[in-house]
Design a protein around this motif. Structure first.
Motif: not given
Length: 457
Positions: A357-373
């Motif tokens: 998602p281009a929206n910086r505040l969209a939630e991401l899967p917790a187990d992948k959030a760090g890498k996706l960030e």
């Protein structure tokens, strides 16, 4: 739409209303008092048509449409998957017949064409709609055309440096290299871990993994990539950056015809590489491999390396945007849904589509959030694909130049010919570049100096 047409439609609507009421009276569709009948009729929802071309969005869009319908009682959204062939032409033809979509998903590189055709409208109060809290400047640049915001950023794609963190720590390193010079110094100063075949390997032929080598001096429209007065593909710094690309590919003995994106990602998972360059899909691939035991390493993600310590370059990015059709009679409602789709609904985008998602505040899967960030940081630092119609063939021309250069063709000649093709389109007439004389420099690296095929004895 002209006044006469609007009046005719209004008359049709009134006639239809009368017919429905009459039919309800005779067949019992509307029962009870006239007041009850009127209430039922006028609470019928408006239909918003949303077109898109990528089937990966289907479940996400259908889910968002259902959820939006439950949040309000005025509008029902109907997503429709259509052919990508002559997409804008389909929209234009249908729109002039009042059968087109009210909004549609479009890659940012086609926004100028859509806007000039009247198919894309500027956002009402765009600065508030696309606040910097939610969207990085790269997303805003991607949907900006001549100072106007003309789309709601939905998803993005860009590239990053992927590195085997386990290997780096084994070799006493704590940070990823920031440029190619540091990668060479790393390789020169360390013996490769067991199982490693090459310190670095990547897909040489795709624009996403190599655009940074064109350097920041490679101009294609300015900050928003929409200004034909700021086009300069042929300059000394770009030539030098692409020479580094050529030397590096030859140093690693990479044959573009034998090395693909899929093959380098597999080699990285097998522990045969320390560094590669990949797009956002790599997170899902590596995390799934880690979960089933096929990738027993820690890894990290950072910005693509600059061509050298003295020459900077940025990754390319493409942003898919939700665009409100300028021909729609329901633009206000379409804007509201576009804001919802790229706002609240975007938190389910990655899990349902695999797209960032281009929206910086969209939630991401917790187990992948760090890498996706980490990919957000790369996106924030990226250069958007140019949206000028005059550079519409740029992608193809650039990849042809990449292949020729990787095969050993003269870099200066290839970049000059690339520029002449682009400038001919920009100026509308045959364009010839004055050849640039490149100063003689020492070779940056010597081929096979302990960096390629290091596992061979």
């Amino acid at each position: 739409m002209n006044l006469k047409k609007k009046l005719i439609q209004a008359g049709i609507a009134v006639a239809a209303c009368a017919a429905l009421l009459a039919a309800g009276h005779h067949v019992g569709t509307f029962s009870g008092s006239t007041q009850e009948n009127s209430s039922l009729f006028f609470t019928q929802k408006q239909i918003l048509k949303l077109w898109y071309t990528d089937d990966a969005y289907t479940d996400f869009l259908n889910s968002a449409a259902v959820n939006y319908s439950e949040l309000q009682d005025q509008v029902r959204v109907e997503p429709q998957l259509v052919s990508a062939s002559e997409y804008l032409e389909q929209i234009s033809k249908a729109s002039v017949q009042d059968e087109g979509p009210d909004l549609f998903i479009l890659s940012n590189e086609s926004l100028e064409k859509a806007y000039l055709a009247g198919l894309a409208t500027a956002l009402n109060d765009g600065d508030a709609a696309l606040s910097s809290e939610h969207y990085p400047q790269s997303a805003r640049n991607a949907v900006t055309y001549h100072g106007k915001l003309i789309g709601y950023p939905l998803s993005f794609e860009t590239a990053a440096l992927i590195y085997n963190q386990t290997y780096l720590e084994q070799l006493g390193e704590s940070a990823a290299p920031a440029n190619i010079d540091e990668i060479l110094e790393f390789a020169d100063g360390h013996d490769a871990p067991e199982n490693v075949e090459a310190f670095m390997r990547w897909d040489l032929s795709h624009i996403f993994y190599n655009y940074q080598f064109a350097t920041d001096a490679f101009l294609l429209g300015g900050v928003a990539e929409d200004d034909t007065s700021q086009v300069d593909p042929y300059n000394l710094e770009t030539i030098q950056g692409m020479q580094i690309y050529q030397n590096l590919g030859q140093f690693f003995s990479i044959d573009h015809s034998e090395v693909s994106y899929e093959s380098v990602i597999q080699d990285f998972m097998d522990g045969k590489l320390i560094f590669t360059i990949a797009t956002t899909d790599v997170v899902d691939t590596l995390e799934n491999a880690r979960a089933n035991g096929a990738f027993p390493y820690a890894y990290g993600i950072s910005k693509v390396p600059d061509p050298s310590s003295e020459i900077s370059g940025h990754a390319l990015s493409v942003t898919n945007a939700v665009v409100v059709n300028g021909y729609s009679m329901r633009q206000g409602e379409a804007e509201k849904f576009a804001a919802y789709l790229t706002g609240d609904a975007a938190s389910s985008l990655y899990e349902m589509t695999g797209k960032m998602p281009a929206n910086r505040l969209a939630e991401l899967p917790a187990d992948k959030a760090g890498k996706l960030e980490a990919f957000y940081n790369c996106y924030e630092d990226s250069t958007p694909m140019p949206k000028m119609m005059e550079t519409s063939n740029f992608w193809v021309y650039f990849e042809i130049a990449l292949i020729n250069i990787s095969e050993g063709s003269d870099v200066n000649t290839q970049i000059r010919q690339l520029s002449e093709k682009i400038m001919t389109q920009v100026t509308g007439e045959a364009y010839t570049e004055e050849p640039i004389e490149v100063p003689e420099t020492e070779e940056v690296v010597e081929e096979d100096a302990g960096m390629s095929d290091v596992s061979e004895e």
